[in-house]
Design a protein around this motif. Structure first.
Motif, PDB file in Angstrom:
ATOM      1  N   LEU A 124       0.829  -1.203   0.000  1.00  0.00           N
ATOM      2  CA  LEU A 124       0.000   0.000   0.000  1.00  0.00           C
ATOM      3  C   LEU A 124       0.865   1.255   0.000  1.00  0.00           C
ATOM      4  CD1 LEU A 124      -2.937  -0.933   2.393  1.00  0.00           C
ATOM      5  CD2 LEU A 124      -3.141  -0.157   0.030  1.00  0.00           C
ATOM      6  N   VAL A 125       1.963   1.212   0.725  1.00  0.00           N
ATOM      7  CA  VAL A 125       2.895   2.352   0.719  1.00  0.00           C
ATOM      8  C   VAL A 125       3.448   2.568  -0.682  1.00  0.00           C
ATOM      9  CG1 VAL A 125       5.156   3.155   1.524  1.00  0.00           C
ATOM     10  CG2 VAL A 125       3.506   2.233   3.161  1.00  0.00           C
ATOM     11  N   ARG A 126       3.810   1.469  -1.356  1.00  0.00           N
ATOM     12  CA  ARG A 126       4.319   1.594  -2.727  1.00  0.00           C
ATOM     13  C   ARG A 126       3.248   2.151  -3.659  1.00  0.00           C
ATOM     14  NH1 ARG A 126       7.144  -3.318  -1.466  1.00  0.00           N
ATOM     15  NH2 ARG A 126       5.651  -4.627  -2.579  1.00  0.00           N
ATOM     16  N   GLN A 127       2.012   1.677  -3.486  1.00  0.00           N
ATOM     17  CA  GLN A 127       0.912   2.205  -4.289  1.00  0.00           C
ATOM     18  C   GLN A 127       0.716   3.692  -4.025  1.00  0.00           C
ATOM     19  OE1 GLN A 127      -1.307   0.879  -6.605  1.00  0.00           O
ATOM     20  NE2 GLN A 127      -0.037  -0.953  -6.656  1.00  0.00           N
ATOM     21  N   GLY A 128       0.816   4.088  -2.760  1.00  0.00           N
ATOM     22  CA  GLY A 128       0.658   5.495  -2.406  1.00  0.00           C
ATOM     23  C   GLY A 128       1.719   6.368  -3.041  1.00  0.00           C
ATOM     24  N   HIS A 131       1.075   7.135  -6.532  1.00  0.00           N
ATOM     25  CA  HIS A 131       0.035   8.148  -6.701  1.00  0.00           C
ATOM     26  C   HIS A 131       0.475   9.521  -6.188  1.00  0.00           C
ATOM     27  CE1 HIS A 131      -2.437   4.554  -7.344  1.00  0.00           C
ATOM     28  NE2 HIS A 131      -3.306   5.342  -7.919  1.00  0.00           N
ATOM     29  N   GLY A 132       1.773   9.657  -5.897  1.00  0.00           N
ATOM     30  CA  GLY A 132       2.311  10.965  -5.548  1.00  0.00           C
ATOM     31  C   GLY A 132       2.293  11.320  -4.068  1.00  0.00           C
ATOM     32  N   LEU A 133       1.947  10.369  -3.187  1.00  0.00           N
ATOM     33  CA  LEU A 133       1.957  10.669  -1.759  1.00  0.00           C
ATOM     34  C   LEU A 133       3.383  10.693  -1.231  1.00  0.00           C
ATOM     35  CD1 LEU A 133      -0.956   8.511  -0.265  1.00  0.00           C
ATOM     36  CD2 LEU A 133      -0.956  10.946  -0.750  1.00  0.00           C
ATOM     37  N   ARG A 134       3.655  11.608  -0.330  1.00  0.00           N
ATOM     38  CA  ARG A 134       4.966  11.681   0.318  1.00  0.00           C
ATOM     39  C   ARG A 134       4.913  10.799   1.564  1.00  0.00           C
ATOM     40  NH1 ARG A 134       6.853  17.784   1.019  1.00  0.00           N
ATOM     41  NH2 ARG A 134       8.728  16.648   1.668  1.00  0.00           N
ATOM     42  N   LEU A 135       5.436   9.585   1.421  1.00  0.00           N
ATOM     43  CA  LEU A 135       5.393   8.606   2.491  1.00  0.00           C
ATOM     44  C   LEU A 135       6.827   8.244   2.880  1.00  0.00           C
ATOM     45  CD1 LEU A 135       2.578   6.325   1.027  1.00  0.00           C
ATOM     46  CD2 LEU A 135       2.329   8.136   2.722  1.00  0.00           C
ATOM     47  N   PRO A 136       7.289   8.726   4.035  1.00  0.00           N
ATOM     48  CA  PRO A 136       8.669   8.459   4.445  1.00  0.00           C
ATOM     49  C   PRO A 136       8.889   6.979   4.751  1.00  0.00           C
ATOM     50  CG  PRO A 136       7.448   9.526   6.214  1.00  0.00           C
ATOM     51  CD  PRO A 136       6.568   9.559   5.004  1.00  0.00           C
ATOM     52  N   PRO A 137      10.121   6.486   4.590  1.00  0.00           N
ATOM     53  CA  PRO A 137      10.419   5.080   4.875  1.00  0.00           C
ATOM     54  C   PRO A 137      10.608   4.844   6.369  1.00  0.00           C
ATOM     55  CG  PRO A 137      12.386   6.206   4.135  1.00  0.00           C
ATOM     56  CD  PRO A 137      11.271   7.211   4.053  1.00  0.00           C
ATOM     57  N   GLY A 138      10.640   3.578   6.753  1.00  0.00           N
ATOM     58  CA  GLY A 138      10.932   3.203   8.134  1.00  0.00           C
ATOM     59  C   GLY A 138       9.700   2.911   8.960  1.00  0.00           C
ATOM     60  N   LEU A 139       9.883   2.065   9.982  1.00  0.00           N
ATOM     61  CA  LEU A 139       8.772   1.681  10.841  1.00  0.00           C
ATOM     62  C   LEU A 139       8.233   2.868  11.631  1.00  0.00           C
ATOM     63  CD1 LEU A 139      10.086  -1.739  12.236  1.00  0.00           C
ATOM     64  CD2 LEU A 139       8.346  -1.371  10.482  1.00  0.00           C
ATOM     65  N   GLY A 140       9.084   3.817  11.964  1.00  0.00           N
ATOM     66  CA  GLY A 140       8.641   4.973  12.729  1.00  0.00           C
ATOM     67  C   GLY A 140       7.711   5.888  11.965  1.00  0.00           C
ATOM     68  N   ALA A 141       7.601   5.671  10.660  1.00  0.00           N
ATOM     69  CA  ALA A 141       6.752   6.530   9.831  1.00  0.00           C
ATOM     70  C   ALA A 141       5.354   5.953   9.638  1.00  0.00           C
ATOM     71  CB  ALA A 141       7.411   6.745   8.464  1.00  0.00           C
ATOM     72  N   GLU A 142       5.051   4.822  10.263  1.00  0.00           N
ATOM     73  CA  GLU A 142       3.762   4.156  10.034  1.00  0.00           C
ATOM     74  C   GLU A 142       2.578   5.047  10.380  1.00  0.00           C
ATOM     75  OE1 GLU A 142       3.550   0.425  12.009  1.00  0.00           O
ATOM     76  OE2 GLU A 142       4.652  -0.637  10.455  1.00  0.00           O
ATOM     77  N   ALA A 143       2.655   5.775  11.486  1.00  0.00           N
ATOM     78  CA  ALA A 143       1.527   6.609  11.902  1.00  0.00           C
ATOM     79  C   ALA A 143       1.214   7.670  10.855  1.00  0.00           C
ATOM     80  CB  ALA A 143       1.816   7.258  13.255  1.00  0.00           C
ATOM     81  N   ASN A 145       2.241   7.657   7.639  1.00  0.00           N
ATOM     82  CA  ASN A 145       1.913   7.026   6.358  1.00  0.00           C
ATOM     83  C   ASN A 145       0.466   6.533   6.317  1.00  0.00           C
ATOM     84  OD1 ASN A 145       4.490   7.492   5.490  1.00  0.00           O
ATOM     85  ND2 ASN A 145       5.207   5.402   5.778  1.00  0.00           N
ATOM     86  N   THR A 146       0.032   5.880   7.381  1.00  0.00           N
ATOM     87  CA  THR A 146      -1.327   5.330   7.374  1.00  0.00           C
ATOM     88  C   THR A 146      -2.377   6.437   7.376  1.00  0.00           C
ATOM     89  OG1 THR A 146      -1.154   5.071   9.787  1.00  0.00           O
ATOM     90  CG2 THR A 146      -0.737   3.119   8.431  1.00  0.00           C
ATOM     91  N   GLU A 147      -2.117   7.513   8.101  1.00  0.00           N
ATOM     92  CA  GLU A 147      -3.058   8.646   8.109  1.00  0.00           C
ATOM     93  C   GLU A 147      -3.196   9.226   6.706  1.00  0.00           C
ATOM     94  OE1 GLU A 147      -4.747  10.675  10.419  1.00  0.00           O
ATOM     95  OE2 GLU A 147      -4.285   9.684  12.319  1.00  0.00           O
ATOM     96  N   ARG A 148      -2.090   9.326   6.000  1.00  0.00           N
ATOM     97  CA  ARG A 148      -2.129   9.890   4.639  1.00  0.00           C
ATOM     98  C   ARG A 148      -2.775   8.917   3.662  1.00  0.00           C
ATOM     99  NH1 ARG A 148       3.993  12.596   4.384  1.00  0.00           N
ATOM    100  NH2 ARG A 148       3.566  14.243   5.915  1.00  0.00           N
ATOM    101  N   LEU A 149      -2.488   7.643   3.806  1.00  0.00           N
ATOM    102  CA  LEU A 149      -3.027   6.647   2.878  1.00  0.00           C
ATOM    103  C   LEU A 149      -4.549   6.572   2.947  1.00  0.00           C
ATOM    104  CD1 LEU A 149      -0.440   3.747   3.276  1.00  0.00           C
ATOM    105  CD2 LEU A 149      -1.054   4.853   1.118  1.00  0.00           C
ATOM    106  N   VAL A 150      -5.100   6.532   4.152  1.00  0.00           N
ATOM    107  CA  VAL A 150      -6.546   6.326   4.278  1.00  0.00           C
ATOM    108  C   VAL A 150      -7.354   7.542   3.830  1.00  0.00           C
ATOM    109  CG1 VAL A 150      -6.322   4.620   6.106  1.00  0.00           C
ATOM    110  CG2 VAL A 150      -6.570   7.044   6.717  1.00  0.00           C
ATOM    111  N   GLN A 151      -6.694   8.676   3.655  1.00  0.00           N
ATOM    112  CA  GLN A 151      -7.418   9.868   3.206  1.00  0.00           C
ATOM    113  C   GLN A 151      -7.385  10.049   1.694  1.00  0.00           C
ATOM    114  OE1 GLN A 151      -7.163  13.448   5.927  1.00  0.00           O
ATOM    115  NE2 GLN A 151      -5.518  12.247   6.848  1.00  0.00           N
ATOM    116  N   VAL A 152      -6.715   9.108   0.996  1.00  0.00           N
ATOM    117  CA  VAL A 152      -6.678   9.160  -0.466  1.00  0.00           C
ATOM    118  C   VAL A 152      -8.027   8.689  -1.017  1.00  0.00           C
ATOM    119  CG1 VAL A 152      -5.571   8.240  -2.529  1.00  0.00           C
ATOM    120  CG2 VAL A 152      -4.208   8.769  -0.517  1.00  0.00           C
ATOM    121  N   ASP A 153      -8.544   9.390  -2.007  1.00  0.00           N
ATOM    122  CA  ASP A 153      -9.864   9.058  -2.566  1.00  0.00           C
ATOM    123  C   ASP A 153      -9.916   7.639  -3.118  1.00  0.00           C
ATOM    124  OD1 ASP A 153     -10.907  11.514  -1.899  1.00  0.00           O
ATOM    125  OD2 ASP A 153     -10.462  12.425  -3.843  1.00  0.00           O
TER     126      ASP A 153
END
Length: 202
Positions: A124-128, A131-143, A145-153
């Motif tokens: 899902l991160v790769r898919q995001g 689609h142009g989402l800025r999703l930082p790498p690493g386990l510490g970025a999960e919070a 990343n997930t907030e940004r992913l679920v708000q994508v149309d």
């Protein structure tokens, strides 16, 4: 294992693993469903998970109504299997005899996404990112990343693509093993019968 199965040998570890697997299936299905939906729609989405990415569904090797037929024939078993899971999820509730509602708020959806298996989350991160989402790498970025992913149309489409990527290879290798074990002639006859069902169902 998302569909009703017959247990031949009871094992505590297997029972726990199965329950975790079914809970993951419901959470994945919720990402592809709207705010309100019927229990049958939930079960059909769950049952469809194992067919997403299966090339046989695309080339006429399976009945296009297969998922609906499976759920219709075993609806009471689906209700029994998933009843406790539905009741146990804090972001899902019944609002009618057969109508469910999920919490579409970003915090609840993000918390649900973080509980999915790592391979699905990573896809899902790769898919995001595609689609142009800025999703930082690493386990510490999960919070974040997930907030940004679920708000994508198109999170529904992204989830489907991620699951297709997981299912595609096992489905292909399973078909190849079937050809090797059954022989080419029997496989061709079997696929012809399946394709006829596909054409008749259209």
């Amino acid at each position: 294992m998302h569909k009703p199965t017959l247990t031949l040998r009871r094992d505590p570890l297997m029972r726990i693993s199965k329950q975790v697997n079914l809970t993951h299936a419901v959470r994945a299905a919720l990402l592809m469903l709207p705010r309100n939906f019927s229990a049958r729609e939930l079960f059909e989405t769950v049952a469809e998970l194992s067919f997403m990415g299966d090339f046989r569904m695309r080339v006429g090797g399976e009945n296009p109504r297969k998922v609906g037929n499976i759920v219709a024939a075993q609806l009471p078993l689906f209700k029994a299997r998933y009843g406790s899971i539905i009741e146990g999820l804090p972001n899902l509730e019944y609002i009618g005899p057969d109508l469910l509602q999920q919490d579409m708020g970003p915090p609840a959806r993000a918390a649900m996404l973080r509980k999915l298996p790592n391979n699905l989350y990573d896809r899902l991160v790769r898919q995001g990112r595609k689609h142009g989402l800025r999703l930082p790498p690493g386990l510490g970025a999960e919070a974040v990343n997930t907030e940004r992913l679920v708000q994508v149309d198109n999170i529904r489409h992204m989830t489907r693509k991620a699951i297709e990527g997981i299912v595609a290879w096992p489905a292909l290798t399973q078909s190849a093993k079937g050809i090797l074990s059954s022989g080419l002639t029997k496989t061709v006859s079997y696929m012809y019968a399946k394709n006829k069902k596909f054409r008749d169902a259209r």
